[in-house]
Design a protein around this motif. Structure first.
Motif, PDB file in Angstrom:
ATOM      1  N   ALA A  73      59.680  54.711  34.664  1.00 43.35           N
ATOM      2  CA  ALA A  73      60.124  53.527  35.402  1.00 43.35           C
ATOM      3  C   ALA A  73      58.965  52.943  36.206  1.00 43.35           C
ATOM      4  CB  ALA A  73      61.292  53.877  36.317  1.00 43.35           C
ATOM      5  N   TRP A  74      58.197  53.811  36.871  1.00 39.33           N
ATOM      6  CA  TRP A  74      57.053  53.307  37.647  1.00 39.33           C
ATOM      7  C   TRP A  74      56.005  52.683  36.736  1.00 39.33           C
ATOM      8  CZ3 TRP A  74      57.566  51.912  42.315  1.00 39.33           C
ATOM      9  CH2 TRP A  74      58.416  52.593  43.183  1.00 39.33           C
ATOM     10  N   GLN A  75      55.840  53.203  35.525  1.00 39.17           N
ATOM     11  CA  GLN A  75      54.906  52.580  34.575  1.00 39.17           C
ATOM     12  C   GLN A  75      55.390  51.180  34.203  1.00 39.17           C
ATOM     13  OE1 GLN A  75      54.501  55.334  31.322  1.00 39.17           O
ATOM     14  NE2 GLN A  75      53.200  56.726  32.481  1.00 39.17           N
ATOM     15  N   HIS A  76      56.695  51.039  33.963  1.00 41.05           N
ATOM     16  CA  HIS A  76      57.238  49.710  33.668  1.00 41.05           C
ATOM     17  C   HIS A  76      57.008  48.764  34.845  1.00 41.05           C
ATOM     18  CE1 HIS A  76      59.181  49.940  29.741  1.00 41.05           C
ATOM     19  NE2 HIS A  76      59.521  51.184  30.032  1.00 41.05           N
ATOM     20  N   ILE A  77      57.205  49.261  36.047  1.00 41.34           N
ATOM     21  CA  ILE A  77      56.986  48.430  37.233  1.00 41.34           C
ATOM     22  C   ILE A  77      55.522  48.028  37.329  1.00 41.34           C
ATOM     23  CG2 ILE A  77      56.973  48.441  39.763  1.00 41.34           C
ATOM     24  CD1 ILE A  77      59.499  50.279  39.571  1.00 41.34           C
ATOM     25  N   TYR A  78      54.629  48.983  37.126  1.00 41.24           N
ATOM     26  CA  TYR A  78      53.193  48.709  37.251  1.00 41.24           C
ATOM     27  C   TYR A  78      52.748  47.613  36.276  1.00 41.24           C
ATOM     28  CZ  TYR A  78      48.204  49.435  37.725  1.00 41.24           C
ATOM     29  OH  TYR A  78      46.858  49.235  37.959  1.00 41.24           O
ATOM     30  N   TYR A  79      53.347  47.577  35.101  1.00 43.16           N
ATOM     31  CA  TYR A  79      52.937  46.605  34.087  1.00 43.16           C
ATOM     32  C   TYR A  79      53.820  45.351  34.059  1.00 43.16           C
ATOM     33  CZ  TYR A  79      49.590  50.020  32.497  1.00 43.16           C
ATOM     34  OH  TYR A  79      48.530  50.895  32.452  1.00 43.16           O
ATOM     35  N   LEU A  80      54.609  45.131  35.111  1.00 41.66           N
ATOM     36  CA  LEU A  80      55.393  43.894  35.171  1.00 41.66           C
ATOM     37  C   LEU A  80      54.468  42.690  35.215  1.00 41.66           C
ATOM     38  CD1 LEU A  80      58.211  44.792  37.725  1.00 41.66           C
ATOM     39  CD2 LEU A  80      58.514  44.195  35.306  1.00 41.66           C
ATOM     40  N   LYS A  81      54.900  41.619  34.577  1.00 41.54           N
ATOM     41  CA  LYS A  81      54.141  40.372  34.544  1.00 41.54           C
ATOM     42  C   LYS A  81      54.989  39.267  35.171  1.00 41.54           C
ATOM     43  CE  LYS A  81      51.854  41.622  30.213  1.00 41.54           C
ATOM     44  NZ  LYS A  81      50.677  42.154  30.709  1.00 41.54           N
ATOM     45  N   PRO A  82      54.335  38.224  35.669  1.00 42.66           N
ATOM     46  CA  PRO A  82      55.085  37.123  36.288  1.00 42.66           C
ATOM     47  C   PRO A  82      56.164  36.517  35.391  1.00 42.66           C
ATOM     48  CG  PRO A  82      52.768  36.916  36.824  1.00 42.66           C
ATOM     49  CD  PRO A  82      52.886  38.041  35.812  1.00 42.66           C
ATOM     50  N   GLN A  83      55.991  36.556  34.073  1.00 46.52           N
ATOM     51  CA  GLN A  83      57.012  35.950  33.203  1.00 46.52           C
ATOM     52  C   GLN A  83      58.334  36.714  33.241  1.00 46.52           C
ATOM     53  OE1 GLN A  83      54.016  37.008  31.913  1.00 46.52           O
ATOM     54  NE2 GLN A  83      54.293  37.967  29.927  1.00 46.52           N
TER      55      GLN A  83
END
Length: 135
Positions: A73-83
Protein backbone atom coordinates in the motif's frame (compact mmCIF):
# COMPACT_ATOMS: atom_id res chain seq x y z
CA UNK A 1 -7.86 -17.98 -23.88
CA UNK A 2 -8.75 -15.34 -26.49
CA UNK A 3 -12.23 -14.83 -24.99
CA UNK A 4 -10.80 -14.54 -21.48
CA UNK A 5 -8.22 -12.00 -22.65
CA UNK A 6 -10.93 -10.07 -24.48
CA UNK A 7 -13.13 -10.07 -21.35
CA UNK A 8 -10.28 -8.88 -19.09
CA UNK A 9 -9.45 -6.12 -21.59
CA UNK A 10 -13.12 -5.09 -21.71
CA UNK A 11 -13.40 -4.99 -17.90
CA UNK A 12 -10.18 -2.96 -17.66
CA UNK A 13 -11.54 -0.55 -20.28
CA UNK A 14 -14.83 -0.19 -18.35
CA UNK A 15 -12.97 0.57 -15.12
CA UNK A 16 -10.77 3.13 -16.86
CA UNK A 17 -13.88 4.75 -18.34
CA UNK A 18 -15.48 4.76 -14.87
CA UNK A 19 -12.39 6.42 -13.42
CA UNK A 20 -12.43 9.08 -16.15
CA UNK A 21 -16.15 9.69 -15.56
CA UNK A 22 -15.50 10.09 -11.84
CA UNK A 23 -12.89 12.78 -12.57
CA UNK A 24 -9.93 10.69 -11.53
CA UNK A 25 -7.90 10.85 -14.73
CA UNK A 26 -6.40 14.25 -15.49
CA UNK A 27 -6.91 15.52 -11.94
CA UNK A 28 -6.13 19.18 -11.52
CA UNK A 29 -3.85 19.57 -8.54
CA UNK A 30 -2.77 23.10 -7.66
CA UNK A 31 0.77 24.03 -6.64
CA UNK A 32 0.09 23.65 -2.90
CA UNK A 33 -1.36 20.17 -3.44
CA UNK A 34 1.59 19.10 -5.60
CA UNK A 35 3.98 20.33 -2.88
CA UNK A 36 1.98 18.44 -0.23
CA UNK A 37 2.17 15.22 -2.27
CA UNK A 38 5.91 15.76 -2.71
CA UNK A 39 6.34 16.26 1.06
CA UNK A 40 4.31 13.11 1.78
CA UNK A 41 6.56 11.13 -0.59
CA UNK A 42 9.70 12.49 1.11
CA UNK A 43 8.37 11.35 4.48
CA UNK A 44 7.55 7.90 3.10
CA UNK A 45 11.08 7.60 1.71
CA UNK A 46 12.40 8.42 5.22
CA UNK A 47 10.07 5.71 6.63
CA UNK A 48 8.09 8.37 8.50
CA UNK A 49 4.63 7.00 7.82
CA UNK A 50 1.66 5.38 9.50
CA UNK A 51 -1.94 4.38 8.94
CA UNK A 52 -4.40 6.41 11.00
CA UNK A 53 -6.29 4.39 13.59
CA UNK A 54 -10.01 4.91 13.12
CA UNK A 55 -13.04 3.66 15.03
CA UNK A 56 -15.15 3.21 11.90
CA UNK A 57 -12.70 1.20 9.75
CA UNK A 58 -10.03 -1.46 10.08
CA UNK A 59 -7.31 -0.53 7.61
CA UNK A 60 -5.80 -4.05 7.66
CA UNK A 61 -9.12 -5.55 6.55
CA UNK A 62 -9.44 -2.82 3.89
CA UNK A 63 -5.97 -3.61 2.55
CA UNK A 64 -6.69 -7.34 2.60
CA UNK A 65 -9.85 -6.70 0.58
CA UNK A 66 -7.66 -5.00 -2.06
CA UNK A 67 -5.14 -7.85 -1.93
CA UNK A 68 -2.38 -5.67 -0.45
CA UNK A 69 0.07 -5.74 2.43
CA UNK A 70 0.89 -2.56 4.33
CA UNK A 71 4.19 -2.21 2.49
CA UNK A 72 2.53 -2.69 -0.91
CA UNK A 73 0.00 0.00 0.00
CA UNK A 74 2.81 2.42 0.86
CA UNK A 75 4.47 1.62 -2.48
CA UNK A 76 1.22 2.49 -4.27
CA UNK A 77 1.05 5.73 -2.30
CA UNK A 78 4.68 6.59 -3.06
CA UNK A 79 4.07 6.20 -6.80
CA UNK A 80 0.80 8.17 -6.92
CA UNK A 81 0.64 10.68 -9.75
CA UNK A 82 -1.41 13.88 -10.04
CA UNK A 83 -3.69 12.25 -12.64
CA UNK A 84 -5.06 10.01 -9.85
CA UNK A 85 -6.08 13.04 -7.79
CA UNK A 86 -9.75 13.17 -6.86
CA UNK A 87 -11.60 16.17 -5.46
CA UNK A 88 -13.03 14.81 -2.22
CA UNK A 89 -16.73 15.56 -1.70
CA UNK A 90 -16.06 15.45 2.10
CA UNK A 91 -12.72 17.28 2.31
CA UNK A 92 -12.40 17.34 6.09
CA UNK A 93 -13.26 14.11 7.88
CA UNK A 94 -12.26 15.47 11.27
CA UNK A 95 -12.95 18.85 12.80
CA UNK A 96 -9.38 19.93 12.22
CA UNK A 97 -8.27 22.11 9.35
CA UNK A 98 -5.77 19.48 8.26
CA UNK A 99 -4.83 19.56 4.59
CA UNK A 100 -5.43 16.21 2.95
CA UNK A 101 -5.22 14.79 -0.55
CA UNK A 102 -7.52 12.15 -1.99
CA UNK A 103 -6.86 9.83 -4.89
CA UNK A 104 -8.59 7.02 -6.73
CA UNK A 105 -6.50 4.36 -8.41
CA UNK A 106 -7.17 1.03 -10.06
CA UNK A 107 -5.48 -1.67 -7.95
CA UNK A 108 -6.03 -5.38 -8.52
CA UNK A 109 -9.12 -4.67 -10.66
CA UNK A 110 -10.73 -2.60 -7.90
CA UNK A 111 -10.95 1.16 -7.58
CA UNK A 112 -9.12 2.18 -4.41
CA UNK A 113 -9.94 5.36 -2.49
CA UNK A 114 -6.85 6.82 -0.80
CA UNK A 115 -6.77 9.79 1.59
CA UNK A 116 -3.43 11.17 2.77
CA UNK A 117 -2.36 13.88 5.22
CA UNK A 118 0.69 14.89 7.18
CA UNK A 119 0.35 14.30 10.92
CA UNK A 120 1.23 17.62 12.55
CA UNK A 121 2.25 16.00 15.85
CA UNK A 122 4.61 13.32 14.53
CA UNK A 123 5.47 14.96 11.18
CA UNK A 124 4.74 11.69 9.40
CA UNK A 125 2.84 10.76 6.28
CA UNK A 126 -0.56 9.67 7.52
CA UNK A 127 -2.90 7.47 5.52
CA UNK A 128 -6.48 8.11 6.67
CA UNK A 129 -8.09 5.84 4.09
CA UNK A 130 -6.99 3.09 1.72
CA UNK A 131 -10.00 1.01 0.79
CA UNK A 132 -12.21 -0.02 -2.09
CA UNK A 133 -14.19 2.94 -3.36
CA UNK A 134 -17.85 2.72 -2.45
CA UNK A 135 -19.11 5.08 -5.14
Amino acid sequence: FFLLTKKVTYVTMLLATHLQYKGVQGGLMNGDQIRLLSEIKKLIKLNKKHFKSRNDRNYLEDLLNLGLTEEEAWQHIYYLKPQFYFVDPKPIFSKSLKKCLTFKKLINNKIAYIKLCIDDDTVEAECWSFHEDRK
